[in-house]
Design a protein around this motif. Structure first.
Motif, PDB file in Angstrom:
ATOM      1  N   TRP A   1       0.822  -1.133   0.039  1.00  0.00           N
ATOM      2  CA  TRP A   1      -0.028  -0.124   0.275  1.00  0.00           C
ATOM      3  C   TRP A   1       0.771   1.274  -0.051  1.00  0.00           C
ATOM      4  O   TRP A   1       0.380   2.363  -0.394  1.00  0.00           O
ATOM      5  N   ALA A   2       2.108   1.232   0.451  1.00  0.00           N
ATOM      6  CA  ALA A   2       3.006   2.424   0.604  1.00  0.00           C
ATOM      7  C   ALA A   2       4.395   1.873   0.596  1.00  0.00           C
ATOM      8  O   ALA A   2       4.753   0.974   1.142  1.00  0.00           O
ATOM      9  N   VAL A   3       5.138   2.659  -0.216  1.00  0.00           N
ATOM     10  CA  VAL A   3       6.639   2.610  -0.148  1.00  0.00           C
ATOM     11  C   VAL A   3       7.237   3.868  -0.085  1.00  0.00           C
ATOM     12  O   VAL A   3       6.769   4.719  -0.440  1.00  0.00           O
ATOM     13  N   LYS A   4       8.813   3.898   0.054  1.00  0.00           N
ATOM     14  CA  LYS A   4       9.417   4.996   0.029  1.00  0.00           C
ATOM     15  C   LYS A   4      10.542   4.488  -0.829  1.00  0.00           C
ATOM     16  O   LYS A   4      11.066   3.636  -0.470  1.00  0.00           O
ATOM     17  N   GLU A   5      11.223   5.623  -1.515  1.00  0.00           N
ATOM     18  CA  GLU A   5      12.481   5.478  -2.383  1.00  0.00           C
ATOM     19  C   GLU A   5      13.464   5.630  -1.627  1.00  0.00           C
ATOM     20  O   GLU A   5      13.487   6.510  -0.734  1.00  0.00           O
ATOM     21  N   GLU A   6      14.620   4.936  -1.632  1.00  0.00           N
ATOM     22  CA  GLU A   6      15.684   4.916  -1.074  1.00  0.00           C
ATOM     23  C   GLU A   6      17.168   4.789  -1.617  1.00  0.00           C
ATOM     24  O   GLU A   6      17.054   4.046  -2.659  1.00  0.00           O
ATOM     25  N   GLN A   7      18.116   5.542  -1.455  1.00  0.00           N
ATOM     26  CA  GLN A   7      19.276   5.217  -2.232  1.00  0.00           C
ATOM     27  C   GLN A   7      20.072   4.195  -1.615  1.00  0.00           C
ATOM     28  O   GLN A   7      19.955   3.846  -0.315  1.00  0.00           O
ATOM     29  N   PHE A   8      20.762   3.342  -2.666  1.00  0.00           N
ATOM     30  CA  PHE A   8      21.621   2.391  -2.031  1.00  0.00           C
ATOM     31  C   PHE A   8      22.859   2.185  -2.800  1.00  0.00           C
ATOM     32  O   PHE A   8      22.935   2.140  -4.179  1.00  0.00           O
ATOM     33  N   PRO A   9      23.982   2.319  -2.165  1.00  0.00           N
ATOM     34  CA  PRO A   9      25.239   2.213  -2.661  1.00  0.00           C
ATOM     35  C   PRO A   9      25.773   1.278  -3.741  1.00  0.00           C
ATOM     36  O   PRO A   9      26.557   1.575  -4.362  1.00  0.00           O
ATOM     37  N   LEU A  10      25.415  -0.036  -3.286  1.00  0.00           N
ATOM     38  CA  LEU A  10      26.165  -1.256  -3.811  1.00  0.00           C
ATOM     39  C   LEU A  10      25.345  -1.462  -5.374  1.00  0.00           C
ATOM     40  O   LEU A  10      24.084  -1.627  -5.145  1.00  0.00           O
ATOM     41  N   SER A  11      25.997  -1.559  -6.261  1.00  0.00           N
ATOM     42  CA  SER A  11      25.344  -1.815  -7.559  1.00  0.00           C
ATOM     43  C   SER A  11      25.496  -3.279  -8.099  1.00  0.00           C
ATOM     44  O   SER A  11      24.936  -3.735  -8.793  1.00  0.00           O
ATOM     45  N   ASN A  12      26.004  -4.350  -7.108  1.00  0.00           N
ATOM     46  CA  ASN A  12      26.345  -5.751  -7.339  1.00  0.00           C
ATOM     47  C   ASN A  12      25.347  -6.382  -6.469  1.00  0.00           C
ATOM     48  O   ASN A  12      25.486  -7.800  -6.377  1.00  0.00           O
ATOM     49  N   ILE A  13      24.290  -5.749  -6.011  1.00  0.00           N
ATOM     50  CA  ILE A  13      23.173  -6.725  -5.287  1.00  0.00           C
ATOM     51  C   ILE A  13      21.737  -6.769  -6.335  1.00  0.00           C
ATOM     52  O   ILE A  13      21.223  -5.975  -6.878  1.00  0.00           O
ATOM     53  N   GLU A  14      21.479  -8.060  -6.492  1.00  0.00           N
ATOM     54  CA  GLU A  14      20.134  -8.258  -7.495  1.00  0.00           C
ATOM     55  C   GLU A  14      19.072  -7.526  -7.139  1.00  0.00           C
ATOM     56  O   GLU A  14      18.657  -7.551  -5.741  1.00  0.00           O
ATOM     57  N   PRO A  15      18.463  -7.250  -7.999  1.00  0.00           N
ATOM     58  CA  PRO A  15      16.905  -6.618  -7.542  1.00  0.00           C
ATOM     59  C   PRO A  15      16.120  -7.656  -7.003  1.00  0.00           C
ATOM     60  O   PRO A  15      16.105  -8.857  -7.448  1.00  0.00           O
ATOM     61  N   GLY A  16      15.314  -7.248  -6.063  1.00  0.00           N
ATOM     62  CA  GLY A  16      14.139  -8.087  -5.398  1.00  0.00           C
ATOM     63  C   GLY A  16      14.964  -8.732  -4.013  1.00  0.00           C
ATOM     64  O   GLY A  16      14.244  -9.408  -3.472  1.00  0.00           O
ATOM     65  N   LYS A  17      16.139  -8.558  -3.900  1.00  0.00           N
ATOM     66  CA  LYS A  17      16.692  -8.997  -2.579  1.00  0.00           C
ATOM     67  C   LYS A  17      16.291  -8.394  -1.349  1.00  0.00           C
ATOM     68  O   LYS A  17      16.608  -7.214  -1.368  1.00  0.00           O
ATOM     69  N   VAL A  18      15.685  -9.001  -0.099  1.00  0.00           N
ATOM     70  CA  VAL A  18      15.423  -8.320   1.129  1.00  0.00           C
ATOM     71  C   VAL A  18      16.859  -7.844   1.691  1.00  0.00           C
ATOM     72  O   VAL A  18      17.561  -8.971   2.199  1.00  0.00           O
ATOM     73  N   LEU A  19      16.838  -6.644   1.654  1.00  0.00           N
ATOM     74  CA  LEU A  19      18.149  -6.035   2.388  1.00  0.00           C
ATOM     75  C   LEU A  19      17.970  -6.021   4.086  1.00  0.00           C
ATOM     76  O   LEU A  19      19.083  -5.985   4.637  1.00  0.00           O
ATOM     77  N   GLU A  20      16.961  -5.708   4.434  1.00  0.00           N
ATOM     78  CA  GLU A  20      16.746  -5.426   5.995  1.00  0.00           C
ATOM     79  C   GLU A  20      15.108  -5.638   6.258  1.00  0.00           C
ATOM     80  O   GLU A  20      14.270  -5.118   5.530  1.00  0.00           O
ATOM     81  N   VAL A  21      14.763  -6.072   7.370  1.00  0.00           N
ATOM     82  CA  VAL A  21      13.394  -6.274   7.968  1.00  0.00           C
ATOM     83  C   VAL A  21      13.430  -5.724   9.279  1.00  0.00           C
ATOM     84  O   VAL A  21      14.240  -6.236  10.183  1.00  0.00           O
ATOM     85  N   LYS A  22      12.917  -4.701   9.538  1.00  0.00           N
ATOM     86  CA  LYS A  22      12.887  -4.007  10.697  1.00  0.00           C
ATOM     87  C   LYS A  22      11.544  -3.113  11.197  1.00  0.00           C
ATOM     88  O   LYS A  22      10.997  -2.526  10.086  1.00  0.00           O
TER      89      LYS A  22
ATOM     90  N   GLN B   1      11.694   0.913   0.535  1.00  0.00           N
ATOM     91  CA  GLN B   1      11.127   0.597   1.939  1.00  0.00           C
ATOM     92  C   GLN B   1       9.831   0.443   1.788  1.00  0.00           C
ATOM     93  O   GLN B   1       8.984   1.444   1.438  1.00  0.00           O
ATOM     94  N   ILE B   2       9.373  -0.965   2.116  1.00  0.00           N
ATOM     95  CA  ILE B   2       7.823  -1.216   1.914  1.00  0.00           C
ATOM     96  C   ILE B   2       7.425  -0.871   3.372  1.00  0.00           C
ATOM     97  O   ILE B   2       7.764  -1.345   4.496  1.00  0.00           O
ATOM     98  N   LEU B   3       6.348   0.134   3.581  1.00  0.00           N
ATOM     99  CA  LEU B   3       6.004   0.788   4.918  1.00  0.00           C
ATOM    100  C   LEU B   3       4.814   0.110   5.042  1.00  0.00           C
ATOM    101  O   LEU B   3       4.343   0.204   6.293  1.00  0.00           O
ATOM    102  N   ASP B   4       3.839  -0.044   4.224  1.00  0.00           N
ATOM    103  CA  ASP B   4       2.576  -0.554   4.703  1.00  0.00           C
ATOM    104  C   ASP B   4       2.022  -1.706   3.642  1.00  0.00           C
ATOM    105  O   ASP B   4       2.193  -1.580   2.429  1.00  0.00           O
ATOM    106  N   HIS B   5       1.709  -2.814   3.980  1.00  0.00           N
ATOM    107  CA  HIS B   5       1.590  -4.115   3.369  1.00  0.00           C
ATOM    108  C   HIS B   5       0.824  -5.019   4.127  1.00  0.00           C
ATOM    109  O   HIS B   5       0.372  -4.848   5.055  1.00  0.00           O
ATOM    110  N   ASN B   6       0.400  -6.191   3.496  1.00  0.00           N
ATOM    111  CA  ASN B   6      -0.491  -7.254   4.157  1.00  0.00           C
ATOM    112  C   ASN B   6       0.409  -8.599   4.345  1.00  0.00           C
ATOM    113  O   ASN B   6      -0.208  -9.682   4.476  1.00  0.00           O
ATOM    114  N   PHE B   7       1.580  -8.524   4.519  1.00  0.00           N
ATOM    115  CA  PHE B   7       2.415  -9.489   4.791  1.00  0.00           C
ATOM    116  C   PHE B   7       2.037 -10.000   6.311  1.00  0.00           C
ATOM    117  O   PHE B   7       1.860  -9.409   7.196  1.00  0.00           O
TER     118      PHE B   7
END
Length: 293
Positions: free
Chosen positions: A242-263, A277-283
């Motif tokens: 339902w809601a996401v936020k754009e974030e910068q990420f410095p590493l270019s050698n990480i594949e799209p779709g990889k979960v970087l952090e859950v907090k 950053q997925i802010l609002d979801h139905n997980f």
């Protein structure tokens, strides 16, 4: 001036309330008790009952018995603000002034389906509310009234819907008076400059993290409440986002779709050119760091 009103969404209700406030002569209303097509469905019957306006639940607005009913009310004009099917020729020609429709885009551009959603998904910076004289094609008749507005980065489906409603409510008193005294104008659309948006499908709502962060952000904000929501597929299940936020990420050698952090129930996922950053979801079961979406 006698008005027959057709509508079955939230915008329809706001417009009908505005017309009642303006003491317009509304001789009848066609609405639906439920809708399988409109996430923002509104039953106008209760509003009609309170204000003693004749009304009917209508399945097919072009049906012979409905046309006979509308004709018996002798309207001068028909307002069709929020209806999921096309108006056919016999109804279009039933009244002296014809049928006035509404489209939340800057006609002749962006005719067709889901204009509010596509405006956000495509990242447009300008929108419009347009009232026009309906013809047999989709959103292709002469323009009666059009008002432009800015679409901001932080607008989503709900805020844009509100902007469009406010714009339109400002327009109604002006063109209502013009229709009543005959001072209105008809501005033909130049269809050589326009385009038609297609119907959105289920695949159009799926987030592919090979997309840019901005494309993902636009997709999510375009489909968020009151609409159906964008989604990801996780362990074979469709999960609404339902809601996401754009974030910068410095590493270019990480594949799209990889979960970087859950907090704190938020999920940071690598996208093509950064992260979101997925802010609002139905997980229900949160993905783990290192998994892929």
């Amino acid at each position: 001036m006698k008005i027959f009103f057709i509508g079955t969404v939230s915008f329809s209700q706001k417009a009908l309330e505005k017309l009642i406030f303006l003491r317009a002569e509304i001789v009848g209303v066609a609405t639906k008790s439920r809708s399988a097509f409109n996430a923002d469905h509104k039953d106008l019957a209760p509003l009609c009952e309170i204000n003693n306006i004749p009304w009917k639940y209508v399945k097919d607005i072009n049906a012979t018995h409905i046309l006979s009913w509308i004709k018996s009310l002798e309207p001068d004009v028909i307002f069709c603000f929020g209806w999921s099917s096309l108006i056919k020729k016999e109804l279009l020609e039933l009244t002296p002034l014809g049928v006035v429709g509404f489209h939340p885009a800057a006609l002749p551009f962006n005719r067709g389906r889901h204009p509010l959603i596509w405006s956000l998904v495509l990242g447009l910076e300008k929108g419009a509310s347009t009232f026009f004289f309906m013809e047999e094609g989709a959103d292709d008749g002469d323009i009666l009234s059009q008002k432009l507005f800015k679409i901001k980065y932080n607008d989503d489906a709900a805020s844009l819907y509100s902007k469009i409603e406010k714009n339109a409510m400002d327009q109604i008193p002006l063109f209502l008076k013009q229709l009543e005294d005959g001072s209105y104008s008809r501005i033909p659309q130049d269809h050589t400059k326009g385009n038609v948006w297609r119907k959105r499908g289920l695949k159009d709502g799926e987030i592919d993290f090979r997309m840019t962060t901005n494309a993902i952000y636009n997709l999510v904000r375009g489909l968020t409440r009151p609409y159906v929501g964008a989604h990801v597929i996780y362990k074979g299940k469709e999960i609404k986002i339902w809601a996401v936020k754009e974030e910068q990420f410095p590493l270019s050698n990480i594949e799209p779709g990889k979960v970087l952090e859950v907090k704190d129930f938020k999920i940071l996922v690598k996208a093509w050119d950064g992260a979101v950053q997925i802010l609002d979801h139905n997980f229900v079961e949160l993905p783990k760091e290192g998994e892929y979406l």
